[in-house]
Write an enzyme that holds these catalytic residues in place. Structure first.
Site, PDB file in Angstrom:
ATOM      1  N   LEU A 141      10.312  -3.972   1.704  1.00 61.08           N
ATOM      2  CA  LEU A 141       9.573  -4.180   0.459  1.00 61.08           C
ATOM      3  C   LEU A 141       8.151  -4.572   0.849  1.00 61.08           C
ATOM      4  O   LEU A 141       7.950  -5.256   1.847  1.00 61.08           O
ATOM      5  CB  LEU A 141      10.204  -5.299  -0.387  1.00 61.08           C
ATOM      6  CG  LEU A 141      11.602  -5.063  -0.958  1.00 61.08           C
ATOM      7  CD1 LEU A 141      12.065  -6.312  -1.721  1.00 61.08           C
ATOM      8  CD2 LEU A 141      11.633  -3.854  -1.867  1.00 61.08           C
ATOM      9  N   ASP A 142       7.175  -4.127   0.062  1.00 62.57           N
ATOM     10  CA  ASP A 142       5.799  -4.526   0.329  1.00 62.57           C
ATOM     11  C   ASP A 142       5.674  -6.051   0.252  1.00 62.57           C
ATOM     12  O   ASP A 142       6.463  -6.723  -0.420  1.00 62.57           O
ATOM     13  CB  ASP A 142       4.854  -3.892  -0.694  1.00 62.57           C
ATOM     14  CG  ASP A 142       4.843  -2.369  -0.609  1.00 62.57           C
ATOM     15  OD1 ASP A 142       5.189  -1.836   0.463  1.00 62.57           O
ATOM     16  OD2 ASP A 142       4.500  -1.719  -1.618  1.00 62.57           O
ATOM     17  N   LYS A 143       4.638  -6.577   0.901  1.00 63.85           N
ATOM     18  CA  LYS A 143       4.420  -8.025   0.961  1.00 63.85           C
ATOM     19  C   LYS A 143       4.549  -8.689  -0.408  1.00 63.85           C
ATOM     20  O   LYS A 143       5.193  -9.724  -0.555  1.00 63.85           O
ATOM     21  CB  LYS A 143       3.041  -8.294   1.554  1.00 63.85           C
ATOM     22  CG  LYS A 143       2.616  -9.757   1.539  1.00 63.85           C
ATOM     23  CD  LYS A 143       1.166  -9.919   1.948  1.00 63.85           C
ATOM     24  CE  LYS A 143       0.712 -11.353   1.767  1.00 63.85           C
ATOM     25  NZ  LYS A 143      -0.733 -11.518   2.009  1.00 63.85           N
ATOM     26  N   ARG A 240       4.488   2.622  -6.388  1.00 62.51           N
ATOM     27  CA  ARG A 240       3.082   2.365  -6.689  1.00 62.51           C
ATOM     28  C   ARG A 240       2.277   3.666  -6.709  1.00 62.51           C
ATOM     29  O   ARG A 240       1.452   3.896  -7.597  1.00 62.51           O
ATOM     30  CB  ARG A 240       2.517   1.381  -5.662  1.00 62.51           C
ATOM     31  CG  ARG A 240       3.214   0.022  -5.688  1.00 62.51           C
ATOM     32  CD  ARG A 240       2.909  -0.807  -4.461  1.00 62.51           C
ATOM     33  NE  ARG A 240       1.484  -1.146  -4.384  1.00 62.51           N
ATOM     34  CZ  ARG A 240       0.943  -1.726  -3.312  1.00 62.51           C
ATOM     35  NH1 ARG A 240       1.688  -2.016  -2.251  1.00 62.51           N
ATOM     36  NH2 ARG A 240      -0.354  -2.011  -3.303  1.00 62.51           N
TER      37      ARG A 240
END
Length: 324
Positions: A141-143, A240
């Site tokens: 998962l992105d930060k 995104r």
């Protein structure tokens, strides 16, 4: 730094008659299925997986009754620091764990984030993970994306989970707040690769990797939509990039967010919250997969985080105030 440790792997199996006449790498993949084909092929080439005591090539034919013996060492995957960082663990057994990742936590060490990552926390919680590729992390998962992640605790579980992800049998469902009013659900089937000029960004590009996302409407507001997005593939920044590509970028996305939009005559609180929302409004809500050992279908759900709930409540208030 953690010292490099090695896990000794010793296995043996007799080739059953029904597998006789096949290539060594194919037979080994069936007899030692807890290890990946590529790992087994490497061991064969290194002479660590023998047939009746002899070193063969992966493509050599083996016959029923032959004895396969594996004597290998699995080195730890990196000299990473184990750090006592709190984890929100939703489920854990001896094979896997599922956790709820908070915003701001980087998953894997990289330039600018040498430590303080989820990987460092996992090594402290399960020291044996240094013997599993990427410390058991099979997807990221992105930060600043929150929500559910699964981690493999053994080589066997790692092989199974990677195979399930490749077969697209792991169900990952996200929730997002996007800019714009979506009239109906849809599908985005658009390949993703590195942006031509800005290498830190991903983009829809002709030569990219296949990427498919399905989205549907949960709730509409005056200028925004609460959506649910189901991934078929798991490309970097996929949701995104895809939602921005169809002109519904995520609220708070610093990279793909596009033009800022405020509902006309919105309250100062809503305007400030939309302007200052500290991250992309994206949460990994549901996770479903087959247990790597029992085969049981398992599912988990993570509640929406506080900042996400607050944003939805303000958007709801805004809509209701204009409906009167």
């Amino acid at each position: 730094m953690s010292s490099i440790t090695k896990q000794v792997i010793q296995l043996s199996a007799e080739v059953p008659s029904e597998l006789g006449g096949q290539r060594l790498d194919q037979v080994a993949a069936q007899l030692f299925s807890e290890h990946s084909r590529s790992r087994l092929a490497g061991w064969i080439k290194d002479g660590l997986l023998t047939v009746d005591g002899s070193v063969l090539r992966p493509r050599d034919i083996v016959h029923g009754g032959a004895l396969l013996e594996l004597n290998a060492e699995q080195e730890s995957q990196g000299e990473w620091v184990a750090q006592d960082i709190e984890l929100d663990i939703v489920y854990e057994d001896e094979h896997l764990l599922v956790l709820d990742k908070p915003a701001g936590l980087v998953v894997h060490p990289a330039a600018g984030h040498a430590d303080g990552t989820l990987l460092n926390a996992l090594l402290h919680h399960v020291p044996g993970l240094e013997n599993v590729p990427r410390a058991g992390i099979v997807h990221r998962l992105d930060k600043d994306t929150t929500g559910l992640m699964v981690v493999a605790k053994t080589l066997e579980a790692h092989t199974s989970l990677v195979a399930q992800l490749q077969a697209r049998s792991v169900s990952r469902v996200y929730e997002a707040v996007v800019v714009g009013v979506i009239t109906s659900g849809g599908k985005v089937d658009a390949p993703i690769g590195r942006h031509g000029q800005q290498r830190q960004r991903m983009a829809v590009v002709a030569g990219g990797k296949p990427a498919v996302s399905h989205y549907r409407v949960l709730e509409r507001f005056r200028s925004h939509t609460h959506t649910r997005v189901k991934l078929e593939t798991g490309r970097t920044h996929q949701i995104r990039v895809h939602m921005a590509y169809v002109n519904f970028p995520l609220v708070g996305d610093p990279v793909y967010g596009g033009r800022f939009r405020i509902p006309p005559a919105a309250s100062p609180t809503l305007i400030q919250t939309l302007k200052e929302f500290p991250r992309q409004a994206l949460h990994a809500r549901f996770l479903e997969l087959d247990h790597p050992v029992s085969g049981e279908r398992m599912k988990w759900e993570s509640p929406l985080p506080d900042d996400f709930v607050w944003l939805l409540s303000l958007l709801r208030q805004d809509r209701e105030s204009f409906e009167q």
